[in-house]
Scaffold this motif. Structure first.
Motif, PDB file in Angstrom:
ATOM      1  N   UNK A 137       2.108  -2.998  18.014  1.00 17.63           N
ATOM      2  CA  UNK A 137       1.797  -3.938  17.555  1.00 17.63           C
ATOM      3  C   UNK A 137       1.046  -3.626  16.309  1.00 17.63           C
ATOM      4  N   UNK A 138      -0.088  -2.448  16.456  1.00 17.28           N
ATOM      5  CA  UNK A 138      -0.911  -2.213  15.516  1.00 17.28           C
ATOM      6  C   UNK A 138      -0.496  -0.526  14.992  1.00 17.28           C
ATOM      7  N   UNK A 139      -0.572  -0.393  13.865  1.00 19.49           N
ATOM      8  CA  UNK A 139      -0.330   0.936  13.436  1.00 19.49           C
ATOM      9  C   UNK A 139      -1.290   1.489  12.347  1.00 19.49           C
ATOM     10  N   UNK A 140      -1.944   2.577  12.588  1.00 12.01           N
ATOM     11  CA  UNK A 140      -2.985   3.433  11.847  1.00 12.01           C
ATOM     12  C   UNK A 140      -2.585   4.251  11.254  1.00 12.01           C
ATOM     13  N   UNK A 141      -2.607   4.366   9.525  1.00 10.67           N
ATOM     14  CA  UNK A 141      -2.325   5.599   8.793  1.00 10.67           C
ATOM     15  C   UNK A 141      -3.462   5.984   8.206  1.00 10.67           C
ATOM     16  N   UNK A 142      -3.841   7.195   8.257  1.00 10.02           N
ATOM     17  CA  UNK A 142      -4.827   8.082   7.642  1.00 10.02           C
ATOM     18  C   UNK A 142      -4.310   9.185   6.915  1.00 10.02           C
ATOM     19  N   UNK A 143      -5.084   9.539   5.835  1.00 13.66           N
ATOM     20  CA  UNK A 143      -4.779  10.732   5.134  1.00 13.66           C
ATOM     21  C   UNK A 143      -6.131  11.069   4.313  1.00 13.66           C
ATOM     22  N   UNK A 144      -6.087  12.306   3.822  1.00 10.82           N
ATOM     23  CA  UNK A 144      -7.402  12.774   3.111  1.00 10.82           C
ATOM     24  C   UNK A 144      -7.313  12.837   1.734  1.00 10.82           C
ATOM     25  N   UNK A 145      -6.005  13.595   1.078  1.00 18.89           N
ATOM     26  CA  UNK A 145      -5.866  13.444  -0.311  1.00 18.89           C
ATOM     27  C   UNK A 145      -4.442  13.348  -0.588  1.00 18.89           C
ATOM     28  N   UNK A 146      -4.380  12.717  -2.114  1.00 20.36           N
ATOM     29  CA  UNK A 146      -3.121  12.500  -2.617  1.00 20.36           C
ATOM     30  C   UNK A 146      -2.755  11.115  -2.725  1.00 20.36           C
ATOM     31  N   UNK A 147      -1.738  10.695  -2.604  1.00 19.27           N
ATOM     32  CA  UNK A 147      -1.488   9.101  -2.940  1.00 19.27           C
ATOM     33  C   UNK A 147      -0.215   9.004  -1.983  1.00 19.27           C
TER      34      UNK A 147
END
Length: 210
Positions: A189-199
Motif C-alpha cells: 500500500x505504501x512505498x518509500x523511496x530514498x536517495x542521497x545525491x542526484x535528481x
C-alpha cells in the motif's frame, strides 16, 4: 481551498478538468487558453494568462485583457514564464495539466523547466496516464498498491533505496545513459523511496495494474 496553483499549459488537453475550488490561483499559457475555451472552462476563473498572444483574436483581447500578462521573451518557454509569475506571487505548490503528450520535445522541455524550479516550487504534472514530479530525497507514497511506479534519473540518482516496490533497490545508482528504473509497480500500500545525491523523477500510474 489550499494555497496551491492550478496551471494549464499547451500540451495535450486534460480529458477531465480538476475542481477549481481546490486552488487559490488558476492560470494558463496563451496556448492552453484556446483548449480551455473549447472545453467550456469558465474563463472568468482564470487569474492570469501568460504569453505573447500572437494567436489571439480581438474579441479575446477585449474581454480578457485585464487577465493577460504579456511575456514576449523568446528565450523562455510559456511554461517557464508562467512559473516565474507564480513564484513572484509567493506560491510554492503548482499542479500542471497539459505538460505531456503531443510533440515529445515539449514534454522533455517541460521536465527541464520543472528541474530549474524544483528548489523553489513543488511542481506536480498530471496527465491521462500518470502523475509525475521531481522527488525529494525521501518520499513516501501512500495507498498506491498495484500502481505502476517508474523511477527516472535526471540525469543520475545515487544510493537509491526503495521499500514496497516489486523490484526493490538497495543503495543503487540510476543513470540516464546506463540504467533507469521504469515500469516497476507497488506491491505494498505504501512505498518509500530514498536517495542521497542526484535528481529523480517519479511517475505514479493512475490505474491499478493488476
Amino acid at each position: 481551498m489550499t494555497d496551491k496553483v492550478l496551471l494549464f499549459i499547451n500540451g495535450v488537453p486534460p480529458k477531465i478538468i480538476p475542481n477549481s475550488s481546490d486552488y487559490s490561483l488558476i492560470a494558463c499559457s496563451d496556448g492552453a487558453f484556446h483548449y480551455l475555451k473549447e472545453k467550456g472552462f469558465p474563463l472568468d476563473q482564470l487569474d492570469f494568462i501568460s504569453g505573447d498572444f500572437d494567436s489571439h483574436s480581438g474579441s479575446d483581447e477585449n474581454v480578457y485583457q485585464a487577465k493577460f500578462i504579456y511575456t514576449p521573451d523568446q528565450d523562455k518557454t510559456d511554461f517557464e514564464k508562467s512559473l516565474e509569475i507564480i513564484k513572484e506571487k509567493g506560491f510554492e505548490k503548482v499542479d500542471v495539466y497539459g505538460g505531456s503528450g503531443g510533440e515529445m520535445d515539449h514534454f522533455l522541455g517541460n521536465l527541464t523547466v520543472a528541474f530549474l524550479f524544483k528548489d523553489d516550487l513543488k511542481i506536480t504534472f498530471f496527465d491521462e496516464y500518470s502523475t509525475y514530479f521531481f522527488a525529494p530525497k525521501k518520499l513516501v507514497l501512500e495507498n498506491i498498491k498495484n500502481r505502476m511506479i517508474s523511477l527516472y534519473p535526471f540525469p543520475t540518482t545515487e544510493k537509491l533505496t526503495t521499500k514496497g516496490l516489486n523490484w526493490s533497490l538497495a543503495q543503487e545508482k540510476l543513470d540516464i545513459t546506463n540504467r533507469i528504473g521504469t515500469r516497476n509497480f507497488a506491491k505494498e500500500d505504501d512505498v518509500i523511496i530514498e536517495f542521497e545525491t542526484g535528481n529523480l523523477v517519479v511517475f505514479v500510474g493512475n490505474k491499478d495494474q493488476r
